[in-house]
Design an enzyme around this catalytic site. Structure first.
Site, PDB file in Angstrom:
ATOM      1  NE  ARG A 163     128.947  -6.812 -28.315  1.00  0.00           N
ATOM      2  CZ  ARG A 163     127.908  -7.634 -27.831  1.00  0.00           C
ATOM      3  NH1 ARG A 163     128.127  -8.397 -26.733  1.00  0.00           N
ATOM      4  NH2 ARG A 163     126.902  -7.576 -28.477  1.00  0.00           N
ATOM      5  CD  GLN A 187     130.129  -9.461 -23.366  1.00  0.00           C
ATOM      6  OE1 GLN A 187     129.711  -8.378 -24.155  1.00  0.00           O
ATOM      7  NE2 GLN A 187     129.389 -10.325 -23.629  1.00  0.00           N
ATOM      8  CE  LYS A 243     126.174  -8.447 -22.344  1.00  0.00           C
ATOM      9  NZ  LYS A 243     125.615  -8.670 -23.928  1.00  0.00           N
ATOM     10  NE  ARG A 283     133.557 -21.261 -27.718  1.00  0.00           N
ATOM     11  CZ  ARG A 283     132.763 -20.404 -27.412  1.00  0.00           C
ATOM     12  NH1 ARG A 283     133.021 -19.615 -26.420  1.00  0.00           N
ATOM     13  NH2 ARG A 283     131.381 -20.401 -27.751  1.00  0.00           N
ATOM     14  CE1 TYR A 295     133.754 -15.308 -21.678  1.00  0.00           C
ATOM     15  CE2 TYR A 295     135.414 -13.808 -22.090  1.00  0.00           C
ATOM     16  CZ  TYR A 295     134.808 -15.150 -22.198  1.00  0.00           C
ATOM     17  OH  TYR A 295     135.200 -16.093 -23.034  1.00  0.00           O
ATOM     18  CG  HIS A 351     123.772 -13.978 -30.660  1.00  0.00           C
ATOM     19  ND1 HIS A 351     124.497 -12.963 -31.118  1.00  0.00           N
ATOM     20  CD2 HIS A 351     124.155 -14.080 -29.218  1.00  0.00           C
ATOM     21  CE1 HIS A 351     125.306 -12.363 -30.165  1.00  0.00           C
ATOM     22  NE2 HIS A 351     124.993 -12.886 -28.941  1.00  0.00           N
ATOM     23  CB  THR A 366     121.908 -11.433 -29.489  1.00  0.00           C
ATOM     24  OG1 THR A 366     122.599 -10.543 -28.495  1.00  0.00           O
ATOM     25  CG2 THR A 366     122.141 -10.376 -30.745  1.00  0.00           C
ATOM     26  CG  ASP A 423     122.066  -6.919 -23.202  1.00  0.00           C
ATOM     27  OD1 ASP A 423     122.346  -6.108 -22.040  1.00  0.00           O
ATOM     28  OD2 ASP A 423     122.430  -7.957 -22.989  1.00  0.00           O
ATOM     29  CD  GLU A 431     125.374 -11.845 -33.852  1.00  0.00           C
ATOM     30  OE1 GLU A 431     124.979 -11.145 -33.178  1.00  0.00           O
ATOM     31  OE2 GLU A 431     125.034 -12.744 -34.369  1.00  0.00           O
ATOM     32  CB  THR A 470     118.727  -3.171 -19.909  1.00  0.00           C
ATOM     33  OG1 THR A 470     119.982  -3.815 -19.492  1.00  0.00           O
ATOM     34  CG2 THR A 470     117.953  -3.906 -21.039  1.00  0.00           C
ATOM     35  CD  GLU A 478     124.089  -8.438 -26.509  1.00  0.00           C
ATOM     36  OE1 GLU A 478     123.318  -8.903 -25.690  1.00  0.00           O
ATOM     37  OE2 GLU A 478     125.301  -9.087 -26.532  1.00  0.00           O
ATOM     38  CG  ASP A 497     120.251 -10.759 -21.821  1.00  0.00           C
ATOM     39  OD1 ASP A 497     119.086 -11.502 -22.307  1.00  0.00           O
ATOM     40  OD2 ASP A 497     120.973 -10.519 -22.025  1.00  0.00           O
ATOM     41  CD  GLU A 551     118.954  -9.572 -25.492  1.00  0.00           C
ATOM     42  OE1 GLU A 551     118.196 -10.066 -24.422  1.00  0.00           O
ATOM     43  OE2 GLU A 551     120.250  -9.583 -25.047  1.00  0.00           O
ATOM     44  CE1 TYR A 602     125.548 -15.553 -26.325  1.00  0.00           C
ATOM     45  CE2 TYR A 602     125.838 -17.787 -25.903  1.00  0.00           C
ATOM     46  CZ  TYR A 602     126.447 -16.580 -26.618  1.00  0.00           C
ATOM     47  OH  TYR A 602     127.509 -16.551 -27.493  1.00  0.00           O
TER      48      TYR A 602
HETATM   49 CA    CA Z   1     121.932 -10.174 -24.073  1.00  0.00          CA
END
Ligand code: CA
Length: 430
Positions: free
Chosen positions: A242, A245, A258, A147, A249, A138, A361, A238, A375, A262, A204, A131, A206, A133
């Site tokens: 959250r 995660q 995850k 951040r 992560y 996104h 995503t 996906d 989002e 899927t 997600e 997968d 995708e 990114y």
């Molecule tokens: Ca993904």
């Protein structure tokens, strides 16, 4: 020029006209699973056609690749074989052709089934799943949330397609319910982690590239020829927890957030059907990618995408009611499939027939084009309201999530089908 038609009627907005011919694996009412092609509301049984000699003179003439519950053997034959078979199926189904199928009632009866009379399965045995990114919008949205806008993209992001190795064993076909997973979570205020069903189940949006012919271990695939190795595209959800995660992560990326499920759409749209919809991606000039990632011209695809949500309460009021959560296009990706394939194999990693490379995503540049609830509801700060008055920051039990995709051609439509799943409640705790 009038659009070429199949002798099987397809509505003008039908997803599966003669120009599409997506491959899938289906279980007929009797007999073993086998390979088929969608045409209108029918499925064409390629194993039955093969037995009848319809593929004589093609690369599959002596290869029983369709009498199998997976596309892998056919995928391994490579693009010249895929083109021969696609051309033959086109001639068999064309209304203006003198095909044996059109004029042979017995063969039609043996080889054409209604799609609603068969069960669609996963199209391939997926040995490995990666997968990426690769949507700048996104990555920017998520980076801004966590951040701040100044450091939204990590320093590596514009130099390489960031990805991770996913889990292939829990990939399921569209329509399979998905149970809310348990996991470890820890909010900032919690003194210790908790063990609980995820409170932040998300989707997600995708797309996935299914690899056809792979590469030998130790060799790489150049960007310029990377699409020759891709058999076709599917829709991918996906599913993501959250809260799990966020806690797990660091430092190696998502894991149990995850790997519980899927979902894939069942029909694989061949790249040959998507040829008219190849486009250039965004300018990659600041910075310019390293040489091995150049040569990707026209390796993006203008596939229109939509995400639809139906809660249990919406369903109780109106079985067909759905709320559109997102409308965007696959063309907005920063890194293309060709660049992802080239990067994946650059160090000699071998891709194999049936491997899945998911895009990451897909979000577009506007708020209406956000490809995850994280989002859309901006980390829970802007919950959405459903027609029933319910609100959502993340998915609730009973929610049914559906991804759709299509390319609008000149007088026809190429549909990706649908990728859907309903959220089941978590297993009861002790
Ligand atoms: Ca993904």
């Amino acid at each position: 020029m009038p659009v070429r038609q199949s002798f099987i009627p397809v509505a003008p907005d039908g997803e599966f006209p003669l120009q599409n011919l997506p491959y899938g694996v289906f279980q007929p009412p009797t007999g073993d699973p086998r390979v088929g092609v969608a045409i209108g509301d029918q499925v064409l049984d390629l194993a039955a056609l093969w037995r009848a000699g319809a593929f004589a003179g093609t690369a599959v003439e002596g290869e029983p690749v369709f009498h199998q519950g997976a596309l892998n053997a056919f995928m391994a034959l490579g693009r010249p074989a895929w083109r021969q078979v696609r051309d033959r199926i086109t001639e068999l189904l064309a209304a203006d052709g003198g095909s044996s199928l059109r004029h042979d009632a017995a063969l039609r009866a043996a080889a054409l089934l209604r799609q609603d009379a068969v069960t669609l399965q996963l199209p391939a045995v997926i040995g490995d799943y990666t997968d990426f990114y690769a949507s700048r919008d996104h990555a920017t949205n998520v980076g801004t949330m966590f951040r701040g806008a100044d450091q939204a993209l990590m320093p590596n992001w514009l130099h390489l397609p960031v990805g991770y190795h996913g889990r292939a064993s829990s990939i399921v076909v569209s329509g399979t319910p998905v149970r809310r997973p348990w996991g470890q979570t820890k909010d900032a205020a919690d003194p210790a982690p908790r063990f609980e069903p995820t409170r932040e189940l998300d989707f997600e949006l995708e797309m996935g590239a299914l690899i056809g012919s792979g590469n030998p271990w130790g060799e790489s695939i150049p960007t310029a020829s990377a699409l020759d190795h891709v058999f076709g595209l599917v829709l991918v959800n996906d599913w993501s927890a959250r809260d799990v995660q966020r806690w797990e992560y660091v430092p190696l990326g998502p894991f149990l957030a995850k790997n519980f499920a899927t979902t894939l759409s069942p029909w694989v749209v061949p790249l040959d059907a998507l040829e008219p919809f190849r486009v250039n991606g965004p300018a990659q000039v600041d910075p310019t990618p390293l040489p091995y990632l150049r040569g990707a011209e026209r390796s993006w695809f203008d596939v229109q995408l939509e995400v639809l949500l139906q809660s249990a309460a919406m369903r109780a009021q109106d079985a067909g009611a759905q709320l559109s959560l997102c409308r965007t296009s696959f063309r907005h990706m920063y890194w293309s499939i060709a660049q992802q394939v080239a990067h994946h194999t650059m160090g000699g990693c071998n891709l194999r027939p049936g491997d899945l490379l998911a895009s990451g995503t897909i979000s577009g540049p506007t708020p209406a084009e956000r490809g995850s609830l994280l989002e859309i509801a901006w980390r829970g700060s802007q919950p959405i309201t459903l027609p029933t008055g319910e609100t959502r920051s993340f998915l609730a039990d009973g929610d049914r999530l559906t991804l759709r995709g299509w390319c609008q051609g000149d007088g026809y439509l190429i549909g990706l089908g649908e990728c859907s799943g309903e959220v089941l409640p978590a297993h009861a705790g002790d």
